[in-house]
Design a protein around this motif. Structure first.
Motif, mmCIF file in Angstrom:
data_model
loop_
_atom_site.group_PDB
_atom_site.id
_atom_site.type_symbol
_atom_site.label_atom_id
_atom_site.label_comp_id
_atom_site.label_asym_id
_atom_site.label_seq_id
_atom_site.Cartn_x
_atom_site.Cartn_y
_atom_site.Cartn_z
ATOM 1 N N ALA A 160 3.842 26.936 -29.262
ATOM 2 C CA ALA A 160 2.698 26.214 -29.836
ATOM 3 C C ALA A 160 1.458 27.117 -29.869
ATOM 4 N N VAL A 205 1.769 29.443 -32.795
ATOM 5 C CA VAL A 205 1.454 28.793 -34.073
ATOM 6 C C VAL A 205 -0.060 28.651 -34.202
ATOM 7 N N LYS A 206 -0.683 28.226 -33.119
ATOM 8 C CA LYS A 206 -2.141 27.995 -33.131
ATOM 9 C C LYS A 206 -2.868 29.297 -33.471
ATOM 10 N N CYS A 233 -1.607 25.451 -38.517
ATOM 11 C CA CYS A 233 -1.316 24.041 -38.259
ATOM 12 C C CYS A 233 -2.511 23.106 -38.500
ATOM 13 N N ILE A 237 1.434 19.957 -33.376
ATOM 14 C CA ILE A 237 2.689 20.554 -33.866
ATOM 15 C C ILE A 237 3.823 19.612 -33.456
ATOM 16 N N TYR A 239 0.658 19.883 -29.282
ATOM 17 C CA TYR A 239 1.970 19.475 -29.802
ATOM 18 C C TYR A 239 2.270 18.042 -29.415
ATOM 19 N N PRO A 265 4.211 23.901 -39.626
ATOM 20 C CA PRO A 265 5.047 24.345 -38.512
ATOM 21 C C PRO A 265 5.589 23.176 -37.689
ATOM 22 N N TYR A 266 6.682 23.405 -37.044
ATOM 23 C CA TYR A 266 7.277 22.411 -36.142
ATOM 24 C C TYR A 266 8.157 23.158 -35.148
ATOM 25 N N GLU A 325 9.130 27.394 -41.587
ATOM 26 C CA GLU A 325 8.041 27.348 -40.592
ATOM 27 C C GLU A 325 8.516 26.833 -39.221
#
Ligand SMILES: Cc1ncc(COP(=O)(O)O)c(C=O)c1O
Length: 385
Positions: free
Chosen positions: A115, A118-119, A124, A129, A153, A168-169, A192
């Motif tokens: 996470a 991604v951040k 995101c 997330i 998340y 994203p996930y 993603e």
């Protein structure tokens, strides 16, 4: 599951013959506990024990030479790599190995690390997330995620019904799966997506080892490998240096590493298991007494697979008597580790009621006289795991 001894029970098959079950252990349907490994280790108690002196392992530091991972014992990492090499179930060369307090802790560390990644990439848009996993999934994931109440998340449940078409996930892929024992692949399959593979059960006692797993983030645990759940040792195998760094940081923040005594014990157990199989190969053409006595003991994975196979056989026999429950069937596969075709023998049995009733609710109603067969059935069976 706790093993509670009961008196022997006989299931009467409507006068079509009786099926004698040799013991009457209770199945605990609430939680798993790998006590099936107890007789194996009891048998070799003295050969596989670890002595820890009062003055041992006082320091926080286990490996001062590794600045960002000072609490991790190098011998533990070496033993993990050796186990995977001997079993052939995961690629570890050139990968980062991160120890933790069980794989449960590493799961949280992995979610956070992914996470944060991604951040940092800013894709995101300040929304949570989503974290998903195909149903049926190991209940811990949901509970742990919901407890976290993270701003980064959010648990979004079943990956099969996950509808977001972009963004994203994180998907958790548990293979073989708890609770249904199936081999799994990701289901969302978008670019993603970030994946965490929980491979707790990817060991030869549970499923044929078909190839070394080689995913970005893989989680393993001692509790499912050797059965030492109380030692609370797990490890992650991670490809990317930055993700590995973030995970180590999380472990540092959560518990300043993992217990050194636990790492030492895991190291001892791994070398014992690996020695047993490597000696087997080495002594293949030798006859006793060339072979050291210790290695006459059955290999851990042979024991595990044999024990689970016997329990599945018993379970299937009992289920046939009830006529009310379906158990999953598993196709055999060639296990590279055993060098032969083997049947999956999962640690859990996923029950389906033929009547369409909810098996979970049914199992809570065993006092209901109309469900007496369930009481008998549960009393008769040894736990699978
Ligand atoms: C799929 C799966 N992952 C992880 C764990 C937990 O492992 P640990 O004992 O290392 O926390 C379990 C325990 O049942 C499990 O079933």
């Amino acid at each position: 599951m706790h093993e509670t001894k009961q008196e022997n029970v006989t299931i009467d098959d409507n006068n079509n013959g009786t099926h004698n079950l040799d013991d009457g252990d209770v199945i605990n349907l609430d939680h798993g506990d790998p006590m099936m490994f107890y007789p194996y280790w009891k048998n070799i108690d003295n050969e596989c024990s670890v002595t820890i002196k009062a003055s041992d392992m006082i320091s926080y530091l286990a490996n001062p030479k590794e600045p960002d991972f000072i609490y991790q014992m190098p011998e533990f990492i070496d033993a993990v790599r050796r186990m995977h090499r001997v079993v052939g179930n995961a690629v570890t060369d050139g990968r980062y190995i991160i120890g933790g307090t069980g794989s449960s802790q590493l799961f949280i560390a992995a979610i956070r690390a992914l996470a944060f990644t991604v951040k940092e990439s800013n894709t995101c848009n300040n929304k949570h997330i989503p974290v998903v996993c195909a149903e049926p999934y190991y209940s811990f994931y949901k509970e742990a995620m919901e407890q976290e109440r993270s701003e980064l998340y959010k648990w979004q449940g079943d990956a099969n019904t996950f509808k977001e078409e972009s963004g994203p996930y994180i998907e958790v892929v548990t293979s073989p799966n708890n609770p249904d024992g199936r081999s799994r692949k990701p289901v969302v399959n978008r670019e993603e997506g970030l994946l965490i593979y929980d491979l707790a059960y990817y060991w030869p006692h549970y499923i044929p080892i078909t190839s070394p797993a080689d995913y970005d983030v893989m989680l393993f645990t001692l509790s499912k490998t050797t059965g030492h759940a109380g030692t609370r040792i797990g490890w992650a195998v991670v490809k990317d240096q930055e993700i590995a760094k973030k995970m180590k940081k999380q472990i540092l923040l959560m518990s300043i590493g993992s217990c050194h005594e636990g790492q030492l014990r895991a190291t001892k157990l791994f070398h014992f298991v690996a020695d047993r199989y490597e000696h087997d190969a080495y002594y293949e053409h030798e006859k006793p007494p060339m072979k050291p006595n210790l290695f006459d003991v059955e290999g851990l994975f042979d024991y595990g697979h044999r024990t689970l196979a016997q329990r599945w056989e018993k379970l299937r026999a009992a289920v046939q008597h009830t006529g009310t429950i379906n158990l999953p069937n598993f196709s055999p596969g060639f296990c590279n580790f055993f060098g032969k075709l083997t049947h999956p023998t999962p640690a859990f049995a996923w029950l389906e009621c033929k009547t369409g009733e909810d098996a979970e609710i049914l199992t809570q109603k065993t006092k209901d006289p109309s469900k007496e067969w369930l009481t008998v059935w549960f009393r008769c069976l040894r736990k699978i795991y």
